[in-house]
Design a protein around this motif. Structure first.
Motif, PDB file in Angstrom:
ATOM      1  N   GLN A  80      -8.563  -3.409  -0.870  1.00 17.89           N
ATOM      2  CA  GLN A  80      -8.506  -3.891  -2.242  1.00 17.89           C
ATOM      3  C   GLN A  80      -9.644  -3.269  -3.066  1.00 17.89           C
ATOM      4  N   TYR A  83      -2.569   0.745  -5.395  1.00 15.69           N
ATOM      5  CA  TYR A  83      -2.460  -0.532  -4.707  1.00 15.69           C
ATOM      6  C   TYR A  83      -1.361  -0.508  -3.645  1.00 15.69           C
ATOM      7  N   VAL A  84      -0.178  -0.039  -4.025  1.00 19.14           N
ATOM      8  CA  VAL A  84       0.967  -0.156  -3.124  1.00 19.14           C
ATOM      9  C   VAL A  84       0.697   0.574  -1.803  1.00 19.14           C
ATOM     10  N   TYR A 137      -1.600  -1.534   0.236  1.00 19.15           N
ATOM     11  CA  TYR A 137      -0.957  -2.742   0.761  1.00 19.15           C
ATOM     12  C   TYR A 137       0.018  -2.405   1.876  1.00 19.15           C
TER      13      TYR A 137
END
Lengths: 368, 394
Positions: free
Chosen positions: A318, A330-331, A334
């Motif tokens: 993060q 981000y993706v 994640y």
């Protein structure tokens, strides 16, 4: 020869017809079924295709910075460049071998303990909960026998997640057993204390306990005494999950027939001996599905440590994705974290199902 | 050795060797140990508070909070008190928990039934959903929805809109909001009354049908009992509702009702995550109903739907309710993760208050007590429900 040939032809025919018959039965049974199948197939195929396009076809695999990612697809460069950080946190790069060695030791003992047909599993288990933590702590933290000190504030990423999860599991099982025995004790005071602890903890979210561990624990201790933040979080996590573990184990204790308790008592075993040698081995076996579920929840909940400023796997990803240099990745981050957690958690749930299956069949054998 | 010495030793030894006495000794030891431990901690806390100059007690609740919240069910400004801030947090926690429980239940029951579908594709997709989402940490899912999905929406200036009244941007969903005018309250009143009338009518008719063995009443009567009076009163009072339409002014939307992205992200993640667990509970419950029950129901001539409604579901509910209660409690406790993306639920608000006042003990005590009470309430409601679906013992 007519026979085999005809058989062969029938076989081919069946091979063609079988999928058709199967599809008729399983996909197009009724009109509603057919509509559902077509709609679901359309949605899932387009989703999978889009994901494939993004993650593989349009993705950028090589490069050094955000600028190398010009396509619409995934920017795996982000993971590649930050990989060491995601694995080891802020551990000094020259000392990575210590983490790797500790991981190897843990993995080796883990396989030994968990592989059903390995010899001397009991000794391996004993080593895993006594010697191993000490050796691992020495390797990771250092300070004596020539290893330089690496403060736990520098630990992070997958490595920290594994350390926190493993120690949390061992401690939670240990205290869980004590609490479960306490809750079923014949002594009212002990029973009452254990029950209130379990119910109190189960009524509040883990974050409140972690906040307690990070903000209140220093207030609980005399002046001058303090623990590292990671250790405090670990204690909070273990004590929280011990309450759930206790409930899972209590279920197992209830499944042990009364005769076992009485038989252990009648051959003159003391309370602790009868528990350790007679009751607990059976109870833990019976409670295994519940224990595994609790362990899986504990592993997932290690992510909450990021809320008190500890850079475990999700926290460090993060932070990296929020870095202006990589903003918008981000993706990718994640997906990386999700894949790691999924691998471990799903793996554990499969392992537990297998054990259950094995034990289920052995129990049936016993029953005749 | 004097006789008295021997008896004294024996008496002492009997404390350990006499089971009844030993039990007493052990319990006294346990209680004393815990009491001393708690006193020691309390003493340390008092020392540390005095040393660090931190106030104690609940006087801070009346002080000015001095921080704002992105969304609240009651009016809240930085001028409001800490007490009101707690109220904001508690209400938001209740809101997100209720929303989550409803959505997770619907999703969970759908997926649980889908996992047992005779359609291979539906079954497989439901299994993928359950196994996939259950094994990925909830916090990661909240982050995914908040940063990756909702964060990727356009700026308010380029908001996606439906006929210039509903706007979707990275600051949330803005939509028209009804503002009741004079006389509006009559409509909901009549609505409730007519629904009650419908229920009474239906019960009467069902009783009569059962006696006469046929369906005598026309189907449209029921809905008409509800729709006609509501419509009449609505028109008589002159449709007393105006709409506040959102408009883009300067940098943000004015008017309308805003659903903040924090709420949406937490709601989606909580419902989808918990739904996967509920699906497993539902599947287990349905599988627990003996096959003979279905066969017997079909044999006495019940239709498929009747079998499901009258035989399978009532029995499955008995098995489903306890794990379902657990999942509701988990969802409520997990709503505290909303703090991670700044949704002002209880944990988020208490975190801010804790940082500002430094009164960790009091703030966390309040927070834990509130979570405990909410969980207790949910458990009580679900236990009541469990009693109604449970086996009726004679």
């Amino acid at each position: 020869m007519m026979g085999p040939e005809r058989n062969n032809q029938a076989g081919i025919q069946a091979a063609i017809l079988r999928p058709v018959a199967w599809a008729r039965l399983n996909l197009f049974g009724t009109v509603l079924d057919s509509v559902l199948t077509i709609a679901a197939a359309y949605i899932s195929i387009s989703l999978i295709a889009a994901a494939f396009q993004w993650a593989i076809l349009d993705a950028t695999w090589s490069g050094e910075s955000r600028a190398d990612c010009v396509s619409d697809g995934a920017c795996w460069v982000f993971i590649k460049v930050r990989f060491n950080q995601f694995m080891y946190g802020f551990y000094s790069a020259d000392e990575y071998w210590r983490v790797n060695l500790a991981a190897l030791l843990v993995a080796a003992s883990g396989v030994w303990v968990l592989w059903p047909r390995a010899p001397y599993r009991a000794y391996a288990a004993l080593f895993a909960i006594t010697g191993l933590p000490l050796i691992a702590y020495w390797l990771l933290h250092g300070g004596v026998f020539g290893l330089s000190v690496v403060e736990s504030a520098k630990w992070g990423g997958v490595f920290l997640t594994v350390v926190v999860a493993l120690s949390g599991i061992v401690l939670a099982i240990f205290f869980g057993v004590l609490l479960a025995l306490g809750r079923r004790s014949e002594l009212p005071a002990v029973r009452w204390l254990s029950t209130s602890y379990i119910e109190l903890i189960r009524a509040v979210p883990l974050i409140t306990i972690l906040f307690m561990a990070s903000v209140m624990l220093p207030l609980f201790l005399p002046e001058g005494v303090s623990f590292a933040k990671v250790l405090r979080a670990m204690i909070g996590l273990a004590f929280f999950w011990a309450a759930y573990m206790a409930e899972a184990i209590r279920g197992g204790l209830q499944a042990v027939p009364r005769g076992q308790y009485e038989a252990a008592k009648s051959i003159g075993l003391s309370y602790w001996r009868s528990m350790v040698f007679v009751v607990l081995p059976q109870a833990l076996k019976a409670a295994l599905p519940g224990i595994m579920n609790t362990i899986i929840s504990l592993v997932k909940d290690t992510t909450l440590l990021l809320l008190i400023g500890i850079f475990e796997l999700l926290g460090i990803v993060q932070a990296a994705a929020a870095d202006p240099q990589w903003l918008g990745n981000y993706v990718e981050g994640y997906v990386f974290v999700a894949a790691i957690f999924f691998f471990f958690c799903f793996g554990m749930s499969l392992y537990s199902r297998r054990l259950e299956h094995r034990m289920g069949s052995s129990q049936q054998n016993l029953g005749g | 050795m004097a006789l008295s010495d021997v008896t004294a030793t024996a008496r002492l030894a009997s404390l350990w060797h006499n089971p009844a006495k030993r039990a007493l000794v052990l319990q006294v030891m346990a209680v004393v140990f815990v009491a001393v431990f708690i006193l020691w901690i309390a003493n340390n806390v008092l020392d540390n508070l005095a040393r660090l100059n931190i106030a104690s007690g609940y006087g801070f609740l009346d002080q000015r909070a001095g921080f704002g919240v992105p969304t609240s069910l009651i009016e809240f400004t930085p001028e409001s008190s800490y007490l009101r801030a707690f109220a904001v947090g508690i209400l938001n926690t209740l809101l997100i928990s209720m929303m989550g429980i409803v959505a997770a239940t619907v999703l969970g029951f759908t997926m649980g039934v889908a996992r047992l579908s005779s359609n291979w594709l539906i079954r497989t997709l439901a299994t993928a959903y359950v196994e996939g989402l259950r094994n990925i940490p909830l916090l990661l899912q909240i982050f995914f929805w908040y940063f990756a999905v909702l964060g990727a929406l356009p700026q308010p200036r380029q908001a996606l809109s439906i006929s210039d009244s509903v706007f979707l941007s990275n600051r949330g969903l803005v939509m028209p909001f009804p503002i009741p005018q004079d006389g509006f309250w009559l409509t909901p009143l009549v609505l409730i009354a007519s629904i009650a009338a419908w229920f009474i009518y239906r019960r009467r008719m069902e009783d009569r049908d059962r006696l006469e063995g046929r369906k005598a009443h026309p189907r449209w009567v029921g809905p008409a009992i509800v729709v006609l009076p509501v419509l009449t009163i609505w028109l008589l009072t002159g449709g007393p509702l105006t709409w506040s339409i959102p408009q883009f002014q300067g940098f943000r939307f004015v008017g309308g009702f805003t659903v903040v992205p924090e709420l949406v992200a937490v709601w989606f993640a909580l419902s989808i995550y918990t739904g996967a667990f509920i699906a497993e509970a539902v599947r287990g419950g349905i599988l627990a109903v003996d096959r003979g029950q279905t066969d017997a129901a079909r044999a006495i001539g019940l239709t498929r739907r009747q079998t499901l409604r009258l035989v399978v579901i009532p029995q499955a509910l008995r098995v489903i309710t306890p794990p379902l209660t657990n999942q509701y409690l988990n969802l409520t406790k997990n709503s505290s993760l909303g703090a991670a993306v700044g949704y002002p639920e209880l944990m988020n608000v208490s975190g801010t208050i804790l940082n500002q006042t430094g009164q960790a003990v009091e703030v966390l005590a309040v927070t834990m007590a509130v979570y405990g009470s909410i969980c207790l309430m949910i458990a009580m409601v679900m236990n009541k429900f469990n009693a109604t679906v449970g086996i009726a013992e004679r």
